[in-house]
Design an enzyme around this catalytic site. Sequence first.
Site, PDB file in Angstrom:
ATOM      1  N   GLU A   1     -12.087  99.022 133.812  1.00  0.00           N
ATOM      2  CA  GLU A   1     -11.502  99.753 132.683  1.00  0.00           C
ATOM      3  C   GLU A   1     -12.591 100.022 131.637  1.00  0.00           C
ATOM      4  O   GLU A   1     -13.510  99.223 131.458  1.00  0.00           O
ATOM      5  CB  GLU A   1     -10.378  98.916 132.068  1.00  0.00           C
ATOM      6  CG  GLU A   1      -9.620  99.600 130.948  1.00  0.00           C
ATOM      7  CD  GLU A   1      -8.515  98.739 130.359  1.00  0.00           C
ATOM      8  OE1 GLU A   1      -7.534  99.304 129.864  1.00  0.00           O
ATOM      9  OE2 GLU A   1      -8.641  97.485 130.382  1.00  0.00           O
TER      10      GLU A   1
ATOM     11  N   LYS B   1      -2.750 105.058 132.216  1.00  0.00           N
ATOM     12  CA  LYS B   1      -2.194 103.718 132.009  1.00  0.00           C
ATOM     13  C   LYS B   1      -0.814 103.799 131.360  1.00  0.00           C
ATOM     14  O   LYS B   1      -0.634 104.426 130.309  1.00  0.00           O
ATOM     15  CB  LYS B   1      -3.151 102.914 131.135  1.00  0.00           C
ATOM     16  CG  LYS B   1      -2.794 101.460 130.933  1.00  0.00           C
ATOM     17  CD  LYS B   1      -3.884 100.785 130.087  1.00  0.00           C
ATOM     18  CE  LYS B   1      -3.658  99.311 129.901  1.00  0.00           C
ATOM     19  NZ  LYS B   1      -4.746  98.713 129.067  1.00  0.00           N
TER      20      LYS B   1
ATOM     21  N   CYS C   1      -5.278  97.239 134.063  1.00  0.00           N
ATOM     22  CA  CYS C   1      -5.303  96.089 133.160  1.00  0.00           C
ATOM     23  C   CYS C   1      -3.903  95.567 132.773  1.00  0.00           C
ATOM     24  O   CYS C   1      -3.276  94.858 133.546  1.00  0.00           O
ATOM     25  CB  CYS C   1      -6.134  96.428 131.924  1.00  0.00           C
ATOM     26  SG  CYS C   1      -6.717  94.973 131.005  1.00  0.00           S
TER      27      CYS C   1
END
Length: 268
Positions: free
Chosen positions: A40, A108, A149
């Site tokens: 990331e 995301k 993440c």
Amino acid sequence: MKIAVAQLNSSDSIDANLALLAENCGVASRGGAAMLFAPEYSLCVSGDPRTLVKARNHELLSALSSMALTNGLWLHAGSVQTEMPDGRCANRSLIFAPDGELAAHYDKIHLFEAALDDGESWREADIYCAGDVLKTVQTPLGLMGLSICYDLRFPDLYHAYGSVAVDAVAVPSAFTATTGAAHWHVLLRARAIETQCFVVAAAQTGTHSDGRQTFGHSLVVDPWGDVLLDMGGEVGVAFCEIDRAAIDRARRQVPSLRNRSEFGLATF
């Protein structure tokens, strides 16, 4: 089949990070990897990257495409902050094929929010806009589900990927040092076990130019939950051999994907 994982300590210098990622692509290619995974924020770790990425979307896409093409490998560029019309950024995964074509992207969905007892706090929604669509892409690892993440904490996302029997899931990350020490390994192993697929989690590590500390320990986990690769806290590129027969072995021995049931909740 061999894959490579790049563990980075990215700074707020996009150009320096681009140069390092290009070097890592060369290392991966010379080492015989079919695919390189980056973490990331691979091109920019900054408390507020908006001015740094402004008007650079096309330039960054072109540079990453060139890395894949030049080295003849698949490149999962981790995630790259991408300027959006509302002034915020998407936290966007970009996957390039060896011909340089953009094979898939994923924004995301779950934006990080934390207020830790040591005073560290994060609220990604102030700077980033959330995605709302899950994505899969065909890669050398087979059908791969995409996540980033903080998504790791939401098992329903991986349940959806399990329902289409993905062969692998990517989880590029910049876990904080505090939350990583407590939760990183157990969550990644759990997602591999419950989805019965490979999990590849390239991570940021160390102290960054904006002061944050990330946990490192880039992992590759197999469908049985065994850790095949743990990169500890050092930056660099590591290689991992993948035996896709492990997917069928896990699903044959414990057919949990097939045994899943829908159910309601009763309260008393």
